[in-house]
Design a protein around this motif. Structure first.
Motif, PDB file in Angstrom:
ATOM      1  N   LYS A  57       0.836  -1.202   0.000  1.00  0.00           N
ATOM      2  CA  LYS A  57       0.000   0.000   0.000  1.00  0.00           C
ATOM      3  C   LYS A  57       0.871   1.253   0.000  1.00  0.00           C
ATOM      4  O   LYS A  57       0.646   2.193  -0.773  1.00  0.00           O
ATOM      5  CB  LYS A  57      -0.914  -0.009   1.221  1.00  0.00           C
ATOM      6  N   MET A  67      -5.838   5.092  -4.523  1.00  0.00           N
ATOM      7  CA  MET A  67      -6.392   3.898  -3.888  1.00  0.00           C
ATOM      8  C   MET A  67      -7.624   4.241  -3.066  1.00  0.00           C
ATOM      9  O   MET A  67      -7.699   5.317  -2.488  1.00  0.00           O
ATOM     10  CB  MET A  67      -5.342   3.236  -2.997  1.00  0.00           C
ATOM     11  N   LYS A  68      -8.538   3.306  -3.030  1.00  0.00           N
ATOM     12  CA  LYS A  68      -9.734   3.432  -2.199  1.00  0.00           C
ATOM     13  C   LYS A  68      -9.745   2.274  -1.216  1.00  0.00           C
ATOM     14  O   LYS A  68      -9.390   1.152  -1.547  1.00  0.00           O
ATOM     15  CB  LYS A  68     -11.008   3.348  -3.054  1.00  0.00           C
ATOM     16  N   GLU A  69     -10.139   2.564   0.010  1.00  0.00           N
ATOM     17  CA  GLU A  69     -10.209   1.532   1.039  1.00  0.00           C
ATOM     18  C   GLU A  69     -11.667   1.119   1.216  1.00  0.00           C
ATOM     19  O   GLU A  69     -12.565   1.961   1.307  1.00  0.00           O
ATOM     20  CB  GLU A  69      -9.666   2.048   2.373  1.00  0.00           C
TER      21      GLU A  69
END
Length: 73
Positions: A57, A67-69
């Motif tokens: 990450k 990035m998406k969590e």
């Protein structure tokens, strides 16, 4: 085995889109005749991992990957 073609039109087992390994990391092959069996080793700590340190990450965020969590319940 997946074979990639780098910018010099040479065949390589490493994905050239990932760039070089972080300083202090190297790829270790279990057997020279079986190039699909490898892992990554930190040369300073001697820690080994199956996961590519370029795909953590932190490494992806440092390269500007959006990035998406997601939290799954």
């Amino acid at each position: 085995n997946t074979v990639y073609i780098n910018s010099k039109d040479e065949s390589t087992l490493e994905d050239p889109r990932l760039g070089p390994l972080p300083p202090g990391w190297r790829i270790v092959y279990d057997d020279d005749t079986k190039l699909d069996d490898f892992w990554f080793e930190n040369e300073h700590t001697k820690k080994t991992e199956w996961g590519d340190p370029r795909l953590t990450k932190e490494a992806l965020l440092a390269r500007g990957v959006d990035m998406k969590e997601f939290v799954l319940i």
